[in-house]
Scaffold this motif. Sequence first.
Motif, PDB file in Angstrom:
ATOM      1  N   VAL A  27       2.227  45.333  15.554  1.00  0.00           N
ATOM      2  CA  VAL A  27       2.615  44.091  15.265  1.00  0.00           C
ATOM      3  C   VAL A  27       4.043  43.829  15.793  1.00  0.00           C
ATOM      4  O   VAL A  27       4.398  42.643  16.389  1.00  0.00           O
ATOM      5  CB  VAL A  27       2.526  43.694  13.669  1.00  0.00           C
ATOM      6  N   VAL A  28       5.015  44.738  15.316  1.00  0.00           N
ATOM      7  CA  VAL A  28       6.340  44.656  15.864  1.00  0.00           C
ATOM      8  C   VAL A  28       6.503  44.825  17.299  1.00  0.00           C
ATOM      9  O   VAL A  28       7.305  43.887  18.195  1.00  0.00           O
ATOM     10  CB  VAL A  28       7.335  45.811  15.122  1.00  0.00           C
ATOM     11  N   ARG A  30       4.277  44.217  19.776  1.00  0.00           N
ATOM     12  CA  ARG A  30       3.585  43.015  20.505  1.00  0.00           C
ATOM     13  C   ARG A  30       4.421  41.669  20.322  1.00  0.00           C
ATOM     14  O   ARG A  30       4.653  41.087  21.372  1.00  0.00           O
ATOM     15  CB  ARG A  30       1.979  42.803  20.188  1.00  0.00           C
ATOM     16  N   ASN A  31       5.149  41.428  19.232  1.00  0.00           N
ATOM     17  CA  ASN A  31       5.499  40.562  18.979  1.00  0.00           C
ATOM     18  C   ASN A  31       7.221  40.457  19.566  1.00  0.00           C
ATOM     19  O   ASN A  31       7.494  39.630  20.350  1.00  0.00           O
ATOM     20  CB  ASN A  31       6.289  40.197  17.445  1.00  0.00           C
ATOM     21  N   ASP A  34       6.031  39.991  23.635  1.00  0.00           N
ATOM     22  CA  ASP A  34       5.419  38.484  23.632  1.00  0.00           C
ATOM     23  C   ASP A  34       6.844  37.931  23.476  1.00  0.00           C
ATOM     24  O   ASP A  34       6.745  36.959  24.399  1.00  0.00           O
ATOM     25  CB  ASP A  34       4.619  38.130  22.368  1.00  0.00           C
ATOM     26  N   ARG A  35       7.676  37.947  23.080  1.00  0.00           N
ATOM     27  CA  ARG A  35       9.117  37.008  22.889  1.00  0.00           C
ATOM     28  C   ARG A  35       9.663  36.786  24.032  1.00  0.00           C
ATOM     29  O   ARG A  35      10.074  35.755  24.601  1.00  0.00           O
ATOM     30  CB  ARG A  35       9.690  37.354  21.593  1.00  0.00           C
ATOM     31  N   ASP A 110      -1.180  32.749  20.224  1.00  0.00           N
ATOM     32  CA  ASP A 110      -1.023  33.514  19.445  1.00  0.00           C
ATOM     33  C   ASP A 110      -2.197  34.481  19.052  1.00  0.00           C
ATOM     34  O   ASP A 110      -2.082  35.643  18.686  1.00  0.00           O
ATOM     35  CB  ASP A 110      -0.265  33.140  18.095  1.00  0.00           C
ATOM     36  N   ALA A 114      -2.637  38.636  19.680  1.00  0.00           N
ATOM     37  CA  ALA A 114      -2.880  39.441  18.622  1.00  0.00           C
ATOM     38  C   ALA A 114      -4.058  40.214  19.028  1.00  0.00           C
ATOM     39  O   ALA A 114      -4.408  41.406  18.337  1.00  0.00           O
ATOM     40  CB  ALA A 114      -3.124  38.541  17.121  1.00  0.00           C
ATOM     41  N   TRP A 121       0.142  46.809  25.717  1.00  0.00           N
ATOM     42  CA  TRP A 121       1.501  46.856  25.500  1.00  0.00           C
ATOM     43  C   TRP A 121       2.054  48.005  26.322  1.00  0.00           C
ATOM     44  O   TRP A 121       3.179  48.193  26.890  1.00  0.00           O
ATOM     45  CB  TRP A 121       1.905  46.987  24.108  1.00  0.00           C
TER      46      TRP A 121
END
Length: 225
Positions: A27-28, A30-31, A34-35, A110, A114, A121
């Motif tokens: 999660v961390v 990919r976020n 993505d950002r 999103d 997800a 990644w």
Amino acid sequence: MTDAVRLYRWNVEMSGAIYEALGLVEVVLRNAIDRELQKWNLARPAPTGEPPYDSNWIERPASPLWGVLNKRTRRGQVVSTYATARERAIKDSNLRDPSHPRRHHPPDHDDVVAHTTFATWVHLLPHKREADGRVGPGPQRGLWAHALRHAFPYKPDPLVIHHWANRLYLLRNRVAHLEPLVATDVLGYHRSAARLLRAVDPTIGDWYSSISRIPHVLKEDRLPR
């Protein structure tokens, strides 16, 4: 309880603890990626006569990201990261409980992000040293230099970032199949997870280290004395 059963129960518990850690890492990771790719894609110039790029980098990626996310098979077919992730997102949406407010909801950016795989990644990161000393391959080198390095401000070495991310990705495949972990350096993987998270944000890495069950499960007896 037999020794075999005790070992199996320990392995199940350790697999669960590792899976929790890997879920947080993904999660961390990919976020953060993505950002930065949203900002990068939005700033890329579009080819003459085409509409401007927007922040939806996974649906309409600019070059060289397009080539990284759309691989050709030996038969010349294009395998789209966006299409496969969107398909998974649609399936999950349709499987939601009838009372869920987003059941059958068309997937947005999103949702697709997800449902993008951990392998994607990892693949976005430079993973080798070229003959001229630069990191590569070329497309990943450009993405790192202009976007992804900002996702890991506390560790500027892309090969180290890739090493941590890739070994955790490979570990997840083992854990998913409940392969034996008794002779595995699980504490080393735990440290890799913490280091990767700290490369994104030291606070998150420290928080992970404080809640991870891996060290606790490792201390448990695996066999009766």
